[in-house]
Motif scaffolding. Structure first.
Motif, PDB file in Angstrom:
ATOM      1  N   ALA A   1      -1.236   3.216  -8.348  1.00  0.00           N
ATOM      2  CA  ALA A   1      -2.047   3.668  -7.208  1.00  0.00           C
ATOM      3  C   ALA A   1      -3.210   2.710  -6.964  1.00  0.00           C
ATOM      4  O   ALA A   1      -3.639   2.522  -5.820  1.00  0.00           O
ATOM      5  CB  ALA A   1      -2.563   5.075  -7.460  1.00  0.00           C
ATOM      6  N   PHE A   2      -3.719   2.093  -8.035  1.00  0.00           N
ATOM      7  CA  PHE A   2      -4.809   1.135  -7.896  1.00  0.00           C
ATOM      8  C   PHE A   2      -4.343  -0.122  -7.153  1.00  0.00           C
ATOM      9  O   PHE A   2      -5.092  -0.692  -6.351  1.00  0.00           O
ATOM     10  CB  PHE A   2      -5.375   0.770  -9.268  1.00  0.00           C
ATOM     11  N   ILE A   3      -3.111  -0.559  -7.414  1.00  0.00           N
ATOM     12  CA  ILE A   3      -2.549  -1.689  -6.665  1.00  0.00           C
ATOM     13  C   ILE A   3      -2.492  -1.334  -5.179  1.00  0.00           C
ATOM     14  O   ILE A   3      -2.819  -2.146  -4.308  1.00  0.00           O
ATOM     15  CB  ILE A   3      -1.146  -2.060  -7.195  1.00  0.00           C
ATOM     16  N   SER A   4      -2.096  -0.104  -4.879  1.00  0.00           N
ATOM     17  CA  SER A   4      -2.080   0.384  -3.495  1.00  0.00           C
ATOM     18  C   SER A   4      -3.485   0.367  -2.907  1.00  0.00           C
ATOM     19  O   SER A   4      -3.689  -0.045  -1.755  1.00  0.00           O
ATOM     20  CB  SER A   4      -1.503   1.798  -3.452  1.00  0.00           C
ATOM     21  N   LYS A  31       0.823  -1.209   0.000  1.00  0.00           N
ATOM     22  CA  LYS A  31       0.000   0.000   0.000  1.00  0.00           C
ATOM     23  C   LYS A  31       0.856   1.258   0.000  1.00  0.00           C
ATOM     24  O   LYS A  31       0.631   2.186  -0.783  1.00  0.00           O
ATOM     25  CB  LYS A  31      -0.924  -0.006   1.221  1.00  0.00           C
ATOM     26  N   ILE A  32       1.870   1.283   0.848  1.00  0.00           N
ATOM     27  CA  ILE A  32       2.735   2.465   0.955  1.00  0.00           C
ATOM     28  C   ILE A  32       3.587   2.639  -0.297  1.00  0.00           C
ATOM     29  O   ILE A  32       3.641   3.724  -0.891  1.00  0.00           O
ATOM     30  CB  ILE A  32       3.637   2.350   2.202  1.00  0.00           C
ATOM     31  N   VAL A  33       4.255   1.558  -0.706  1.00  0.00           N
ATOM     32  CA  VAL A  33       5.206   1.638  -1.820  1.00  0.00           C
ATOM     33  C   VAL A  33       4.511   1.996  -3.131  1.00  0.00           C
ATOM     34  O   VAL A  33       4.927   2.926  -3.834  1.00  0.00           O
ATOM     35  CB  VAL A  33       5.983   0.306  -1.977  1.00  0.00           C
ATOM     36  N   PHE A  34       3.444   1.273  -3.475  1.00  0.00           N
ATOM     37  CA  PHE A  34       2.779   1.547  -4.751  1.00  0.00           C
ATOM     38  C   PHE A  34       2.013   2.873  -4.721  1.00  0.00           C
ATOM     39  O   PHE A  34       1.865   3.524  -5.760  1.00  0.00           O
ATOM     40  CB  PHE A  34       1.877   0.377  -5.149  1.00  0.00           C
ATOM     41  N   GLY A  35       1.546   3.265  -3.545  1.00  0.00           N
ATOM     42  CA  GLY A  35       0.927   4.585  -3.427  1.00  0.00           C
ATOM     43  C   GLY A  35       1.933   5.690  -3.712  1.00  0.00           C
ATOM     44  O   GLY A  35       1.646   6.646  -4.437  1.00  0.00           O
TER      45      GLY A  35
END
Length: 221
Positions: free
Chosen positions: A151-154, A20-24
């Motif tokens: 961002a969607f992965i996040s 969540k953090i990384v892909f965001g």
């Protein structure tokens, strides 16, 4: 047994929190035009000092080395010269004018005319709607922008965390499956080609590091 189930749950929560953090963060770096205050904050905070779910991935290691050097050079504040380099790099790579060096839209990689807002854009938009995410620039910026897709992965990781914490096991499984399908149907079909263009054309450690971290993190997923 109960102890093993709780351990597996905690492992999943750790992995998903990192995703969540990384892909965001990766999504924000690529989707938003760089601003001095935010770039300074990234340098001060030590951007990507580690990525728990992909710490042994070779591309992630290489990307983090570039970021470590960049952080060290800019820990006291990003100079005007360095910030201009980052802005120029972003503009050349992702916006133009002139030929965009590393187009950030999925649809451009699947048809000869290289036109945005095509079939892939609409399919990705449907994915976002299905899981409660709508682009802030709907109809102005194509939904299949690499930053939005990351961002969607996040976003899916965040939903998965909530499902796990609420013991909604069927919802959790559906979300994990959804992530796999979205990755295979969209991001993994074109991201490597885009990453190659970034690494070939980028003139800054900032975006070179970003591309390598994305490549490694997606490989790990």
């Amino acid at each position: 047994n109960t102890k093993q189930i709780e351990q597996e749950k905690n492992e999943w929560l750790d992995i998903l929190s990192a995703e969540k953090i990384v892909f965001g963060l990766l999504g924000k770096i690529l989707f938003e035009f760089p601003e001095k205050e935010w770039i300074n904050l990234l340098a001060k905070d030590g951007i990507f000092e580690e990525i728990p779910f992909a710490e042994e991935q070779p591309n992630v290691i290489s990307g983090l080395k570039l970021f470590a050097g960049w952080n060290d050079r800019n820990k006291n504040g990003v100079s005007i010269e360095e910030f201009e380099k980052i802005k120029d790099d972003y503009t050349r790579l992702f916006i133009g004018p002139g030929e965009v060096q590393a187009p950030p839209w999925e649809s451009l990689y699947f048809q000869k005319e290289r036109i945005i807002f095509q079939e892939q854009t609409l399919k990705v938009r449907e994915w976002y709607r299905r899981y409660g995410l709508e682009s802030v620039k709907l109809y102005n910026e194509p939904d299949d922008h690499i930053g939005l897709e990351l961002a969607f992965i996040s976003h899916l990781a965040g939903l998965s965390i909530s499902a796990l914490e609420d013991n909604k096991n069927s919802t959790f499984k559906e979300l994990i499956d959804a992530k796999k399908v979205f990755l295979s149907d969209h991001i993994l079909k074109w991201a490597n080609g885009w990453i190659e263009l970034v690494t070939e054309n980028s003139r800054s450690d900032f975006y070179q590091g970003t591309a390598l971290v994305i490549k490694g993190a997606l490989t790990e997923l």
